[in-house]
Design a protein around this motif. Structure first.
Motif, short mmCIF file in Angstrom:
data_model
loop_
_atom_site.label_atom_id
_atom_site.label_comp_id
_atom_site.label_asym_id
_atom_site.label_seq_id
_atom_site.Cartn_x
_atom_site.Cartn_y
_atom_site.Cartn_z
N VAL A 240 1.88 1.40 -3.75
CA VAL A 240 1.48 2.49 -3.87
C VAL A 240 1.19 3.41 -4.08
N LYS A 241 0.75 4.19 -2.79
CA LYS A 241 0.79 5.62 -2.82
C LYS A 241 1.70 6.15 -3.57
N LEU A 242 3.26 5.88 -2.87
CA LEU A 242 5.04 6.31 -3.17
C LEU A 242 4.60 6.15 -4.48
N LEU B 224 -4.65 6.58 -9.09
CA LEU B 224 -4.65 5.74 -7.80
C LEU B 224 -4.92 4.45 -8.57
N LYS C 221 1.74 6.77 -6.72
CA LYS C 221 1.17 7.91 -7.35
C LYS C 221 1.32 9.04 -7.52
N ASP C 222 2.47 8.86 -6.04
CA ASP C 222 2.99 10.37 -6.25
C ASP C 222 4.62 10.83 -6.49
N LEU D 222 0.62 -0.88 0.04
CA LEU D 222 -0.12 0.32 0.41
C LEU D 222 1.16 1.28 -0.49
N ALA D 223 2.05 0.93 0.55
CA ALA D 223 2.69 2.97 0.76
C ALA D 223 3.85 2.93 -0.67
N ALA E 277 -1.16 3.49 -11.00
CA ALA E 277 -0.20 2.99 -9.33
C ALA E 277 -0.25 1.26 -9.31
N LYS E 278 -1.53 1.34 -8.63
CA LYS E 278 -1.69 -0.06 -8.52
C LYS E 278 -1.10 -0.62 -9.33
#
Length: 122
Positions: A71-73, A82, A75-76, A68-69, A85-86
């Motif tokens: 995926v968020k990174l 989202l 994305k950024d 999860l971290a 990125a996933k």
């Protein structure tokens, strides 16, 4: 002694393709993992080509335990949505960014590795 000099000269003049083939032979036939040696030989054999490379691809090899971290990174870092990125993280190994400078590639790699991902620069 001259045989060793000939062997050394042959190793220094190997192409990257030849080094990869040699690494495969050493691993498959002799059980030797020549990762560090192959990098040294490849760098020596590639010479100027290795020094001139200015564009790098940042490849996510695996998300590690904290998916999860990552995926968020991703994305950024990429500006993707989202879901995109996933999809990148789920499709590992996958390119995060392509054709970036060495400094940017190393910075991206550092951030991703600190978050727990396994990353490779090409």
């Amino acid at each position: 002694m001259s045989d060793l000099k000939n062997l050394a000269e042959t190793l220094v003049n190997l192409t990257v393709k030849d080094v990869n083939e040699l690494a495969t032979i050493l691993k498959d036939e002799y059980g030797i993992e020549p990762a560090a040696a192959a990098v040294v030989v490849a760098a020596g054999g590639a010479g100027e080509a290795a020094e001139e490379k200015t564009e790098f691809d940042v490849i996510l090899k695996s998300a590690g335990a904290s998916k999860l971290a990552i995926v968020k990174l991703v994305k950024d870092l990429t500006g993707a949505g989202l879901k995109e990125a996933k999809d990148i993280v789920d499709g590992a190994p996958a390119a995060i960014k392509q054709g970036v400078s060495k400094d940017e590639a190393e910075a991206l790699k550092k951030q991703l590795e600190e978050a727990g991902a396994e990353v490779e620069l090409k």
